[in-house]
Design a protein around this motif. Structure first.
Motif, PDB file in Angstrom:
ATOM      1  N   ILE A 147      73.346  51.959 -42.631  1.00  0.00           N
ATOM      2  CA  ILE A 147      72.742  51.736 -43.937  1.00  0.00           C
ATOM      3  C   ILE A 147      71.473  52.581 -44.081  1.00  0.00           C
ATOM      4  O   ILE A 147      71.224  53.158 -45.140  1.00  0.00           O
TER       5      ILE A 147
ATOM      6  N   SER B  94      74.199  41.610 -50.048  1.00  0.00           N
ATOM      7  CA  SER B  94      73.071  42.414 -50.519  1.00  0.00           C
ATOM      8  C   SER B  94      73.241  42.797 -51.983  1.00  0.00           C
ATOM      9  O   SER B  94      72.298  42.740 -52.761  1.00  0.00           O
TER      10      SER B  94
ATOM     11  N   LEU C  81      72.364  56.096 -45.134  1.00  0.00           N
ATOM     12  CA  LEU C  81      72.795  56.167 -46.527  1.00  0.00           C
ATOM     13  C   LEU C  81      71.603  56.049 -47.469  1.00  0.00           C
ATOM     14  O   LEU C  81      71.497  56.798 -48.448  1.00  0.00           O
ATOM     15  N   ASN C  82      70.693  55.142 -47.156  1.00  0.00           N
ATOM     16  CA  ASN C  82      69.513  54.970 -48.000  1.00  0.00           C
ATOM     17  C   ASN C  82      68.626  56.211 -47.973  1.00  0.00           C
ATOM     18  O   ASN C  82      68.089  56.617 -49.001  1.00  0.00           O
TER      19      ASN C  82
ATOM     20  N   TYR D  84      79.339  52.926 -44.464  1.00  0.00           N
ATOM     21  CA  TYR D  84      78.786  51.896 -43.572  1.00  0.00           C
ATOM     22  C   TYR D  84      79.879  50.903 -43.209  1.00  0.00           C
ATOM     23  O   TYR D  84      80.072  50.578 -42.029  1.00  0.00           O
TER      24      TYR D  84
ATOM     25  N   TYR E 132      70.178  58.886 -50.123  1.00  0.00           N
ATOM     26  CA  TYR E 132      69.994  58.536 -51.533  1.00  0.00           C
ATOM     27  C   TYR E 132      68.574  58.878 -51.988  1.00  0.00           C
ATOM     28  O   TYR E 132      68.375  59.463 -53.038  1.00  0.00           O
TER      29      TYR E 132
ATOM     30  N   TYR F 229      78.330  52.378 -50.231  1.00  0.00           N
ATOM     31  CA  TYR F 229      78.213  51.772 -48.904  1.00  0.00           C
ATOM     32  C   TYR F 229      79.511  51.783 -48.102  1.00  0.00           C
ATOM     33  O   TYR F 229      79.551  51.260 -46.994  1.00  0.00           O
ATOM     34  N   GLN F 230      80.565  52.409 -48.610  1.00  0.00           N
ATOM     35  CA  GLN F 230      81.843  52.450 -47.890  1.00  0.00           C
ATOM     36  C   GLN F 230      81.731  53.119 -46.519  1.00  0.00           C
ATOM     37  O   GLN F 230      82.329  52.633 -45.555  1.00  0.00           O
TER      38      GLN F 230
ATOM     39  N   VAL G  92      77.178  43.904 -47.020  1.00  0.00           N
ATOM     40  CA  VAL G  92      77.079  44.666 -48.265  1.00  0.00           C
ATOM     41  C   VAL G  92      77.249  43.749 -49.465  1.00  0.00           C
ATOM     42  O   VAL G  92      76.469  43.804 -50.423  1.00  0.00           O
TER      43      VAL G  92
ATOM     44  N   ARG H 121      80.302  43.737 -41.790  1.00  0.00           N
ATOM     45  CA  ARG H 121      79.669  44.761 -42.623  1.00  0.00           C
ATOM     46  C   ARG H 121      80.028  44.577 -44.090  1.00  0.00           C
ATOM     47  O   ARG H 121      79.185  44.745 -44.976  1.00  0.00           O
TER      48      ARG H 121
ATOM     49  N   THR I 277      77.909  51.265 -56.590  1.00  0.00           N
ATOM     50  CA  THR I 277      77.334  50.837 -55.321  1.00  0.00           C
ATOM     51  C   THR I 277      78.386  50.470 -54.282  1.00  0.00           C
ATOM     52  O   THR I 277      78.167  50.696 -53.095  1.00  0.00           O
ATOM     53  N   ASP I 278      79.519  49.927 -54.701  1.00  0.00           N
ATOM     54  CA  ASP I 278      80.557  49.559 -53.739  1.00  0.00           C
ATOM     55  C   ASP I 278      80.987  50.787 -52.930  1.00  0.00           C
ATOM     56  O   ASP I 278      81.125  50.723 -51.716  1.00  0.00           O
TER      57      ASP I 278
END
Length: 74
Positions: free
Chosen positions: A60, A24, A63-64, A53, A67, A50-51, A21, A17, A46-47
């Motif tokens: 993901i 990406s 989270l998306n 995930y 957002y 995605y934590q 990330v 994972r 951004t780091d």
């Protein structure tokens, strides 16, 4: 390095994972440290985004979706 066939938490290890990330986020060809180029919509660093995930707490796609809700009027 083996190819990842799924990005779902149940199909990946934490290390995979992290790699998903990183690959990406670094798609522009540079590392994100001090860049913040993806922060142009006010999404934050951004780091950290995605934590959950990486830690196996949220997919993901979740989270998306969270957002996107910030920007959809309804």
């Amino acid at each position: 390095m083996s190819e990842i066939k799924s990005i779902l938490i149940k199909d990946t290890t934490k290390e995979e994972r992290i790699r998903i990330v990183q690959q990406s986020l670094y798609s522009c060809g540079t590392e994100c440290e001090f860049c913040n180029g993806c922060d142009n919509l006010g999404g934050g660093i951004t780091d950290h985004f995605y934590q959950p995930y990486i830690d196996g707490e949220k997919e993901i796609s979740q989270l998306n979706a969270e957002y996107q809700k910030k920007f959809v009027k309804g």
